[in-house]
Design an enzyme around this catalytic site. Structure first.
Site, PDB file in Angstrom:
ATOM      1  N   ASN A   8      -4.252 -16.858  36.361  1.00 17.37           N
ATOM      2  CA  ASN A   8      -5.380 -17.025  37.277  1.00 17.37           C
ATOM      3  C   ASN A   8      -5.375 -18.478  37.776  1.00 17.37           C
ATOM      4  O   ASN A   8      -5.720 -19.390  37.037  1.00 17.37           O
ATOM      5  CB  ASN A   8      -6.682 -16.699  36.519  1.00 17.37           C
ATOM      6  CG  ASN A   8      -7.922 -16.901  37.363  1.00 17.37           C
ATOM      7  OD1 ASN A   8      -7.831 -17.184  38.559  1.00 17.37           O
ATOM      8  ND2 ASN A   8      -9.081 -16.771  36.744  1.00 17.37           N
ATOM      9  N   PHE A   9      -4.974 -18.654  39.032  1.00 18.45           N
ATOM     10  CA  PHE A   9      -4.868 -20.019  39.577  1.00 18.45           C
ATOM     11  C   PHE A   9      -6.234 -20.646  39.862  1.00 18.45           C
ATOM     12  O   PHE A   9      -6.328 -21.843  40.080  1.00 18.45           O
ATOM     13  CB  PHE A   9      -4.052 -20.009  40.876  1.00 18.45           C
ATOM     14  CG  PHE A   9      -2.555 -19.912  40.680  1.00 18.45           C
ATOM     15  CD1 PHE A   9      -2.005 -19.683  39.434  1.00 18.45           C
ATOM     16  CD2 PHE A   9      -1.689 -20.056  41.768  1.00 18.45           C
ATOM     17  CE1 PHE A   9      -0.619 -19.607  39.264  1.00 18.45           C
ATOM     18  CE2 PHE A   9      -0.311 -19.974  41.606  1.00 18.45           C
ATOM     19  CZ  PHE A   9       0.228 -19.746  40.359  1.00 18.45           C
ATOM     20  N   LYS A  10      -7.271 -19.826  39.941  1.00 16.09           N
ATOM     21  CA  LYS A  10      -8.617 -20.321  40.302  1.00 16.09           C
ATOM     22  C   LYS A  10      -8.517 -21.130  41.598  1.00 16.09           C
ATOM     23  O   LYS A  10      -7.849 -20.688  42.525  1.00 16.09           O
ATOM     24  CB  LYS A  10      -9.219 -21.114  39.135  1.00 16.09           C
ATOM     25  CG  LYS A  10      -9.181 -20.311  37.831  1.00 16.09           C
ATOM     26  CD  LYS A  10      -9.972 -20.928  36.718  1.00 16.09           C
ATOM     27  CE  LYS A  10      -9.864 -20.048  35.475  1.00 16.09           C
ATOM     28  NZ  LYS A  10     -10.698 -20.521  34.384  1.00 16.09           N
ATOM     29  N   HIS A  92     -15.154 -11.895  36.624  1.00 13.28           N
ATOM     30  CA  HIS A  92     -14.764 -13.139  35.935  1.00 13.28           C
ATOM     31  C   HIS A  92     -16.007 -13.979  35.649  1.00 13.28           C
ATOM     32  O   HIS A  92     -16.933 -14.035  36.462  1.00 13.28           O
ATOM     33  CB  HIS A  92     -13.760 -13.939  36.783  1.00 13.28           C
ATOM     34  CG  HIS A  92     -13.161 -15.070  36.012  1.00 13.28           C
ATOM     35  ND1 HIS A  92     -13.802 -16.279  35.870  1.00 13.28           N
ATOM     36  CD2 HIS A  92     -12.019 -15.163  35.299  1.00 13.28           C
ATOM     37  CE1 HIS A  92     -13.059 -17.073  35.104  1.00 13.28           C
ATOM     38  NE2 HIS A  92     -11.976 -16.418  34.744  1.00 13.28           N
ATOM     39  N   GLU A  94     -16.631 -17.042  35.788  1.00 18.84           N
ATOM     40  CA  GLU A  94     -17.016 -18.070  36.760  1.00 18.84           C
ATOM     41  C   GLU A  94     -17.776 -17.455  37.934  1.00 18.84           C
ATOM     42  O   GLU A  94     -18.656 -18.084  38.518  1.00 18.84           O
ATOM     43  CB  GLU A  94     -15.772 -18.854  37.216  1.00 18.84           C
ATOM     44  CG  GLU A  94     -15.382 -19.868  36.144  1.00 18.84           C
ATOM     45  CD  GLU A  94     -13.908 -20.163  36.038  1.00 18.84           C
ATOM     46  OE1 GLU A  94     -13.148 -19.849  36.965  1.00 18.84           O
ATOM     47  OE2 GLU A  94     -13.498 -20.713  34.987  1.00 18.84           O
ATOM     48  N   GLU A 161     -12.804 -12.409  27.669  1.00 18.98           N
ATOM     49  CA  GLU A 161     -12.742 -13.858  27.827  1.00 18.98           C
ATOM     50  C   GLU A 161     -14.076 -14.468  27.408  1.00 18.98           C
ATOM     51  O   GLU A 161     -15.013 -14.537  28.222  1.00 18.98           O
ATOM     52  CB  GLU A 161     -12.468 -14.215  29.294  1.00 18.98           C
ATOM     53  CG  GLU A 161     -11.190 -13.638  29.836  1.00 18.98           C
ATOM     54  CD  GLU A 161     -10.716 -14.427  31.049  1.00 18.98           C
ATOM     55  OE1 GLU A 161      -9.652 -15.037  30.965  1.00 18.98           O
ATOM     56  OE2 GLU A 161     -11.438 -14.456  32.065  1.00 18.98           O
ATOM     57  N   GLY A 167     -11.394 -22.695  29.689  1.00 15.44           N
ATOM     58  CA  GLY A 167     -11.210 -24.047  30.218  1.00 15.44           C
ATOM     59  C   GLY A 167     -11.729 -25.140  29.301  1.00 15.44           C
ATOM     60  O   GLY A 167     -11.897 -26.283  29.707  1.00 15.44           O
ATOM     61  N   SER A 197      -8.391 -20.461  27.131  1.00 12.62           N
ATOM     62  CA  SER A 197      -7.563 -21.539  26.564  1.00 12.62           C
ATOM     63  C   SER A 197      -6.269 -21.046  25.917  1.00 12.62           C
ATOM     64  O   SER A 197      -5.815 -21.612  24.920  1.00 12.62           O
ATOM     65  CB  SER A 197      -8.375 -22.402  25.603  1.00 12.62           C
ATOM     66  OG  SER A 197      -9.449 -23.024  26.305  1.00 12.62           O
TER      67      SER A 197
HETATM   68  P1  PGA Z   1      -8.387 -20.932  30.785  1.00 12.69           P
HETATM   69  O1  PGA Z   1      -9.016 -19.846  31.803  1.00 12.69           O
HETATM   70  O2  PGA Z   1      -7.048 -20.389  30.359  1.00 12.69           O
HETATM   71  O3  PGA Z   1      -8.265 -22.186  31.586  1.00 12.69           O
HETATM   72  O4  PGA Z   1      -9.322 -21.053  29.650  1.00 12.69           O
HETATM   73  C1  PGA Z   1      -8.917 -18.474  31.549  1.00 12.69           C
HETATM   74  C2  PGA Z   1      -9.607 -17.691  32.638  1.00 12.69           C
HETATM   75  O5  PGA Z   1     -10.647 -18.130  33.138  1.00 12.69           O
HETATM   76  O6  PGA Z   1      -9.128 -16.608  33.034  1.00 12.69           O
END
Ligand code: PGA
Length: 237
Positions: A8-10, A92, A94, A161, A167, A197
């Site tokens: 996931n590049f976000k 997700h 976020e 998650e 993150g 993470s």
């Molecule tokens: P992260 O993000 O690996 O940076 O913790 C995972 C995600 O949000 O899918």
């Protein structure tokens, strides 16, 4: 056993750097005979019809449940279809917590894309304050995040998650992943990834956890050599 890895590049990578990343990864996967599915979710501006020869699948991090219309800042099915994109992330954390998507909206988005046959990575996971209340609170939270979701949908891939692990560098312990995955699997019998993470140093342990069918990776996926080193772990397992 085959594992699903997803990057996931976000809000990272440009159109140029995404193309470069996918070309490098594709080359490495061909050279090493890597056949398990690897999903890449670049930002909207980097979506394209990538000519890959390996098992890379490019998906969208989000889309609005519409073919087209007046939804400023969003893209719809028409924009996904242009590039043959048939995979999407829904739910997700976020989008839930930073962008305010409610369970009701997420469920309607989920339904809309299932009706059109897209592969959906459906993300769930509890925030820290819920985890601190114990297992039963986590279970209730997970049940709420499955409200309105057809868990028997054949093109569904689940991702657990925990919000406190995304993150932050804090990974859930294998024991906690195993326990929570067992709860999720009892509610939904679909492939289940762990995310939060995940990195080259811990992916082996995470993927060996019973009930873990793969990983959804943010930060550690943005660098192609780090992604390759995680794919190497899958080969070695
Ligand atoms: P992260 O993000 O690996 O940076 O913790 C995972 C995600 O949000 O899918």
């Amino acid at each position: 056993m085959s594992k699903i890895l997803a990057a996931n590049f976000k809000t990272n990578h440009t159109r140029a750097s995404t193309a470069e990343y996918i070309a490098q990864l594709d080359q490495w996967m061909q050279k090493n005979g890597y056949r398990d599915e690897v999903y890449i979710f670049p930002p909207f501006t980097a979506l394209d019809s990538f000519e890959t020869k390996s098992s890379i699948v490019v998906g969208a991090q989000n889309a609005y449940p519409t073919v087209k219309g007046s939804f400023t800042g969003e893209i719809g099915l028409e924009q996904l279809d242009e590039f043959g994109i048939k995979t999407i992330l829904v739910g997700h954390s976020e989008r839930r917590h930073l962008l305010g998507e409610t369970q009701e909206f997420i469920a309607s988005k989920y339904r809309w894309f299932t009706e059109r046959g897209l592969t959906i990575f459906y993300c769930i996971g509890e925030p820290l304050e819920v985890r601190e209340q114990g297992e039963e609170a986590v279970r209730r939270y997970i049940v709420e995040q499955l409200e309105g979701i057809d868990t028997s949908y054949e093109n569904l891939i689940m991702a657990y998650e925990p919000v406190w692990a995304i993150g932050t560098g804090k990974t859930a312990t294998p024991k906690l992943i195993e326990k929570t995955h067992a709860v999720i699997k009892s509610l939904c019998d679909r492939p289940l990834l762990y995310g939060g993470s995940v990195k080259p140093a811990n992916i082996e342990e995470i993927l060996s956890t019973p009930g873990c069918d793969g990983a959804l990776i943010g930060t550690a996926s943005w660098d192609v050599s780090s992604m390759v080193s995680m794919l190497e772990t899958v080969i070695e397992q």
